[in-house]
Write a protein that holds these residues in place. Structure first.
Motif, short mmCIF file in Angstrom:
data_model
loop_
_atom_site.label_atom_id
_atom_site.label_comp_id
_atom_site.label_asym_id
_atom_site.label_seq_id
_atom_site.Cartn_x
_atom_site.Cartn_y
_atom_site.Cartn_z
N TYR A 36 8.86 -15.66 5.66
CA TYR A 36 9.94 -15.04 4.90
C TYR A 36 10.83 -14.25 5.85
N LEU A 88 8.49 -12.02 8.01
CA LEU A 88 7.16 -11.80 7.45
C LEU A 88 6.38 -13.10 7.41
N PHE A 101 0.22 -10.65 3.37
CA PHE A 101 1.38 -10.55 4.25
C PHE A 101 1.05 -9.77 5.51
N GLY A 102 1.66 -10.20 6.62
CA GLY A 102 1.66 -9.38 7.81
C GLY A 102 2.69 -8.27 7.66
N ARG A 103 2.73 -7.37 8.63
CA ARG A 103 3.66 -6.25 8.56
C ARG A 103 5.07 -6.64 8.98
N GLY B 40 8.38 -0.34 7.01
CA GLY B 40 7.62 -0.72 8.19
C GLY B 40 6.37 -1.52 7.92
N GLN B 41 6.10 -1.80 6.65
CA GLN B 41 4.90 -2.56 6.28
C GLN B 41 5.29 -3.81 5.51
N GLY B 42 4.37 -4.77 5.49
CA GLY B 42 4.58 -5.93 4.65
C GLY B 42 4.27 -5.60 3.20
N PRO B 43 4.67 -6.46 2.28
CA PRO B 43 4.35 -6.23 0.87
C PRO B 43 2.85 -6.17 0.64
N GLN B 44 2.43 -5.18 -0.15
CA GLN B 44 1.01 -5.03 -0.51
C GLN B 44 0.84 -5.47 -1.95
#
Lengths: 111, 114
Positions: A36, A88, A101-103, B40-44
């Motif tokens: 993404y 992503l 998902f990765g960061r 700064g993070q991916g979706p949780q």
């Protein structure tokens, strides 16, 4: 714990170059892989999915999957400043409908 | 065709209040998922619903709840808001393909808790 790892970057490339983004995952049962793109302040936008080992090309984008080594990568050819975004990686394990998902990796394409 | 829609786009609340976020999936999609994304993070992952049944729940406290309606739209409710709930809340819809379920995201709701 299923993990998806990405280097947060930023990855900086000149306009016209190839940008290479990498993602590793921990669950060997993973079967579906997604990339993404997310512009700052916006929601993620699907670039492409890949399910089988090897390469999958879509325009300037190529996804590469290597299940034996547990990594998936995204190549962006002829990078443009408009490609500057966070990328992503998302991974579904077998039998799960819920991606992890990765960061994300921040990509900067400079003119 | 219209994509995933979410409302509201932005929301400001104070600690302790309650919030309801809404999502309408892509026409024909029966699965809706909710995610929280902090900077700064991916979706949780928070919740996933399919055919009005909860199909998955992430590691979020019971203050978070959701439901899916007969028309496949969905609501996410958060009670007793904390400052740490400030985030972008994303809704994604999907249709089971049998090979891999691709999630398509809405524009998100940006929640600020003061």
């Amino acid at each position: 714990q299923k993990e998806v790892e990405q280097n947060s970057g930023p990855l900086s490339v000149p306009e016209g170059a190839i940008a290479s983004l990498n993602c590793t995952y921990s669950d060997r049962g993973s079967q579906s892989f997604f990339w993404y793109r997310q512009y700052s302040g916006k929601s993620p936008e699907l670039i492409m999915s890949i399910y089988s080992n090897g390469d999958k090309e879509d325009g300037r984008f190529t996804a590469q999957l290597n299940k034996a080594s547990q990594y998936v990568s995204l190549l962006i050819r002829d990078s443009q400043p408009s490609d500057s975004a966070t990328y992503l990686c998302a991974v579904n394990t077998g039998g799960s409908y819920i991606p992890t998902f990765g960061r994300g990796t921040s990509l900067i394409v400079h003119p | 065709d219209a994509g995933v829609t979410q409302s509201p786009t932005h929301l400001i609340k104070t600690r302790g209040q309650h919030v309801t976020l809404r999502c309408s999936p892509i026409s024909g999609h029966k699965s809706v998922s909710w995610y929280q994304q902090v900077l700064g993070q991916g979706p949780q992952f928070i919740f996933q619903y399919y055919e009005k049944e909860e199909r998955g729940r992430g590691n979020f406290p019971d203050r978070f709840s959701a439901r899916q309606f007969p028309n496949y739209s969905s609501e996410l409710n958060v009670n007793a808001l904390l400052l740490g709930d400030s985030a972008l809340y994303l809704c994604a819809s999907s249709d089971i393909t049998g090979v891999g379920e691709t999630q398509y995201f809405g524009p998100g709701t940006r929640l600020l808790v003061l």
